[in-house]
Design a protein around this motif. Structure first.
Motif, PDB file in Angstrom:
ATOM      1  N   VAL A 114       3.004  37.451  15.619  1.00 30.02           N
ATOM      2  CA  VAL A 114       2.308  36.822  16.977  1.00 30.02           C
ATOM      3  C   VAL A 114       1.893  38.290  17.598  1.00 30.02           C
ATOM      4  O   VAL A 114       0.878  38.417  18.549  1.00 30.02           O
ATOM      5  N   HIS A 115       3.161  39.169  17.718  1.00 33.76           N
ATOM      6  CA  HIS A 115       3.113  40.261  18.693  1.00 33.76           C
ATOM      7  C   HIS A 115       2.027  41.482  17.953  1.00 33.76           C
ATOM      8  O   HIS A 115       2.245  41.472  16.796  1.00 33.76           O
ATOM      9  N   GLU A 116       1.272  42.028  18.950  1.00 35.14           N
ATOM     10  CA  GLU A 116       0.534  43.267  18.308  1.00 35.14           C
ATOM     11  C   GLU A 116       1.417  44.301  17.421  1.00 35.14           C
ATOM     12  O   GLU A 116       1.242  44.733  16.835  1.00 35.14           O
ATOM     13  N   GLU A 117       2.801  44.380  18.371  1.00 31.05           N
ATOM     14  CA  GLU A 117       3.311  45.464  17.645  1.00 31.05           C
ATOM     15  C   GLU A 117       3.852  45.041  16.201  1.00 31.05           C
ATOM     16  O   GLU A 117       3.930  46.023  15.403  1.00 31.05           O
ATOM     17  N   GLU A 118       4.097  43.776  15.918  1.00 32.78           N
ATOM     18  CA  GLU A 118       4.364  43.294  14.504  1.00 32.78           C
ATOM     19  C   GLU A 118       3.344  43.625  13.592  1.00 32.78           C
ATOM     20  O   GLU A 118       3.614  44.081  12.378  1.00 32.78           O
ATOM     21  N   ARG A 119       1.978  43.345  14.212  1.00 33.51           N
ATOM     22  CA  ARG A 119       0.935  43.755  13.176  1.00 33.51           C
ATOM     23  C   ARG A 119       0.533  45.185  13.108  1.00 33.51           C
ATOM     24  O   ARG A 119       0.016  45.444  12.018  1.00 33.51           O
ATOM     25  N   ARG A 120       0.683  45.828  14.144  1.00 33.18           N
ATOM     26  CA  ARG A 120       0.640  47.182  13.991  1.00 33.18           C
ATOM     27  C   ARG A 120       1.671  48.065  12.923  1.00 33.18           C
ATOM     28  O   ARG A 120       1.385  48.769  12.158  1.00 33.18           O
ATOM     29  N   LEU A 121       3.128  47.641  13.068  1.00 29.42           N
ATOM     30  CA  LEU A 121       4.044  48.107  12.367  1.00 29.42           C
ATOM     31  C   LEU A 121       4.033  47.628  10.926  1.00 29.42           C
ATOM     32  O   LEU A 121       4.429  48.421  10.048  1.00 29.42           O
ATOM     33  N   GLY A 122       3.827  46.380  10.909  1.00 28.38           N
ATOM     34  CA  GLY A 122       4.239  45.584   9.872  1.00 28.38           C
ATOM     35  C   GLY A 122       5.475  45.291   9.440  1.00 28.38           C
ATOM     36  O   GLY A 122       6.408  45.698  10.471  1.00 28.38           O
ATOM     37  N   GLY A 123       6.024  44.353   8.604  1.00 30.59           N
ATOM     38  CA  GLY A 123       7.398  43.872   8.402  1.00 30.59           C
ATOM     39  C   GLY A 123       7.427  43.230   6.960  1.00 30.59           C
ATOM     40  O   GLY A 123       6.608  43.324   6.393  1.00 30.59           O
TER      41      GLY A 123
END
Length: 126
Positions: free
Chosen positions: A22-31
């Motif tokens: 949901v968060h931009e940081e999750e999409r940018r950094l991946g998981g």
């Protein structure tokens, strides 16, 4: 008496590094995402003939899931990922009568401790 045979092949805890969330940081950094899949079908012919061509190829199932998780369009929700993977599996694996896909996410931005969040999607042919 007519018997109905049903078998299941499971892929358990397939791990993918992907850019969803949901968060931009999750999409940018991946998981890290974990996926379980259950593929139900009648394996009577495959078992009798000991023939890979008469069963579900779990390598192909893994490839389909990998494409959804890594190469597919980013998703905000793990529910979306589970539904996409289940739909592809039931569409592309003709022998599959029922498919269950679970997608887990362990690193949760909750502000507290939680092992993981998991979404499950089930599709069955009628």
């Amino acid at each position: 008496m007519k018997l109905h045979h049903r078998s299941c092949i499971r892929l358990v805890n397939a791990v993918f590094y992907a850019r969803h969330g949901v968060h931009e940081e999750e999409r940018r950094l991946g998981g890290r995402y974990e996926v379980d899949a259950e593929l139900f079908f009648d394996s009577t012919e495959a078992a009798a003939a000991d023939d890979l061509l008469k069963t579900i190829d779990y390598g192909q199932a893994y490839t389909i899931i990998s494409e959804v998780m890594i190469a597919g369009e980013p998703a905000a929700l793990i529910e979306t990922l589970a539904a996409r993977a289940a739909a592809r599996l039931i569409e592309e694996l003709a022998l599959a009568e029922k498919v269950t896909v679970k997608v887990r996410k362990r690193a949760l931005p909750l502000g507290g401790l939680c092992d993981y969040a998991e979404a499950e999607h089930v599709i069955e042919r009628h």
